[in-house]
Design an enzyme around this catalytic site. Sequence first.
Site, PDB file in Angstrom:
ATOM      1  N   GLU A  39      -4.703   5.552   3.200  1.00  0.00           N
ATOM      2  CA  GLU A  39      -4.666   5.647   4.651  1.00  0.00           C
ATOM      3  C   GLU A  39      -4.838   7.112   5.067  1.00  0.00           C
ATOM      4  O   GLU A  39      -4.652   8.022   4.255  1.00  0.00           O
ATOM      5  CB  GLU A  39      -3.315   5.141   5.190  1.00  0.00           C
ATOM      6  CG  GLU A  39      -3.020   3.689   4.833  1.00  0.00           C
ATOM      7  CD  GLU A  39      -1.698   3.175   5.429  1.00  0.00           C
ATOM      8  OE1 GLU A  39      -1.707   2.061   5.947  1.00  0.00           O
ATOM      9  OE2 GLU A  39      -0.666   3.871   5.352  1.00  0.00           O
TER      10      GLU A  39
ATOM     11  N   ASP B 270       2.507   7.850  12.683  1.00  0.00           N
ATOM     12  CA  ASP B 270       1.567   8.924  12.320  1.00  0.00           C
ATOM     13  C   ASP B 270       1.227   9.917  13.446  1.00  0.00           C
ATOM     14  O   ASP B 270       1.004   9.490  14.579  1.00  0.00           O
ATOM     15  CB  ASP B 270       0.206   8.348  11.917  1.00  0.00           C
ATOM     16  CG  ASP B 270       0.291   7.196  10.954  1.00  0.00           C
ATOM     17  OD1 ASP B 270       1.394   6.846  10.531  1.00  0.00           O
ATOM     18  OD2 ASP B 270      -0.778   6.640  10.644  1.00  0.00           O
TER      19      ASP B 270
HETATM   20  C1  FRU Z   1      -0.184   4.777   8.422  1.00  0.00           C
HETATM   21  C2  FRU Z   1      -0.731   3.623   9.239  1.00  0.00           C
HETATM   22  C3  FRU Z   1      -2.222   3.802   9.482  1.00  0.00           C
HETATM   23  C4  FRU Z   1      -2.441   3.003  10.728  1.00  0.00           C
HETATM   24  C5  FRU Z   1      -1.172   3.222  11.491  1.00  0.00           C
HETATM   25  C6  FRU Z   1      -0.690   2.035  12.275  1.00  0.00           C
HETATM   26  O1  FRU Z   1       1.179   4.979   8.590  1.00  0.00           O
HETATM   27  O2  FRU Z   1      -0.472   2.398   8.594  1.00  0.00           O
HETATM   28  O3  FRU Z   1      -3.025   3.431   8.398  1.00  0.00           O
HETATM   29  O4  FRU Z   1      -3.565   3.426  11.433  1.00  0.00           O
HETATM   30  O5  FRU Z   1      -0.178   3.575  10.543  1.00  0.00           O
HETATM   31  O6  FRU Z   1       0.404   2.366  13.077  1.00  0.00           O
END
Ligand code: FRU
Length: 503
Positions: free
Chosen positions: A225, A43
Amino acid sequence: MKRTIYIFLAALFLFVQPICAQSYHEQYRPQIHFSPKEHWMNDPNGMVYYNGVYHLFFQYYPGASVWGPMHWGHATSTDLMHWKQEPVALYPDSLGYIFSGSVVVDKKNTSGFGVNGKPPLVAIFTQHDTAGERAHTNTFQNQSIAYSNNAGKTWIKYKNNPVLKNPGISDFRDPKVMWYDEGSKWIMTLAVKDHIAFYSSPDLKSWTLESEFGKEIGAHGGVWECPDLISFDDNGKQVWALIVNINPGGPNGGSATQYFIGDFDGKTFTTSGNNIKWLDYGPDEYAGVTWSNTDNRKIFLGWMSNWSYAQVVPTQAWRSAATLPRNLSLVHVGSDIFISSKPVVELNNISFNLQSLQNFTFNKAFDLSQQMNNIQLPCKLDLNVQDAKSFSIVFSNDKNEAIVVGYDEAQKRYYINRAKSGETNFEKSFNLERTAPRISNAKNIYLTIIADVSSIELFADDGLSVMTEIYFPSKPFDTIQLQTEESIKVDNLSFTGLKGIWR
Ligand code: FRU
């Protein structure tokens, strides 16, 4: 003699190869999209514009090219196109890995972290405690903060972390914080399993639950998310949009970004629409959110992959890139409101070799490679055709590999087909054709396509139907053809070369 030549060539290869690798020219390396020099990224995080610099932090594992203990990687840009990777910004600690979150400019120094009258940057992020997870507690994700007094170069974690403790819900993460001027307070938008929770704070250190949204609305095929709450000026009226990423449960399987249009009163978000809206229908835009501190500009960027296969795509030195930064705006279609996304205007900074053709008709096929000079990727194609009829655009190489982008008038939808685009067998669903409904009722079809060496982004109808897909050809595509079974009248066809950002 022959032996000397071999030794010379081998030495040359050994010398040249690391230079190419260092300069971001490995096979599949995106040339106009940010990717980390090496290792795993997911992300985008903490995107903030400050003192003329766009900061892009990102979920980063500096130890391997698969997901692992999460850090915040860091890159900076002054034009959203050319990126410089900076040292890692945040490292895991005793409270856990550093998961996704945001950065704000604390202009009024509400946190008290500022020095010498200069506003601090404050990062708000989730800490994921793996020991707690292994012990099956449900309180292993908590929100922490860190601050920077040197414009994001280095960060100091707050001594009283975490600032928002988990109330007993295993998925409790990805805080996106903004200043809510009308109420003079900070608002945190947090993803909580199957809904969004809004918290408020006077100082970024103490947080109060204001409301919840979404348990019975929107797509719920996976966990929610990386949310983002943004507002637009819609002809003088303030309209709010809530972006919610979801994994899995996207319109084409796996991860995707949905959004809701509505109203926010400082406490509660409400929406009147019932239809699920997706910011990007393709499989390869995820965890997208917007930059903070950009005034009225809403600049969005996502992770260009999908949790269904992100860890097994055939790149070794690094894994994953970001989408192009996109400008978001509102568009009315009938009585409904949608978000349109288009590449940011800064794309002009890397544009060259513009060639256009106007007012022509083609049947069967039209080969750009024969009608125009120097057709190669990365490039931008703009196509404006009269009447919505079925056609496709085929990017190919002489290995019989191709990626096909098209419009199907009978189904009123766009599609991208990467079944024969090169390496696809690392995951069984990778070669499925993906589709996006046509939302616009306009008579003409207007497409912008951005093709990098290993990704394609389709912005149809001025950014109303968007799709992003990655692909892995054995040789770069260097032929572009329009194809149809009909007779298509083209108002305008423009090809623009895009200069690689790593040169
Ligand atoms: C989304 C996610 C988020 C988390 C991160 C962990 O892709 O799962 O929810 O904070 O990636 O790397």
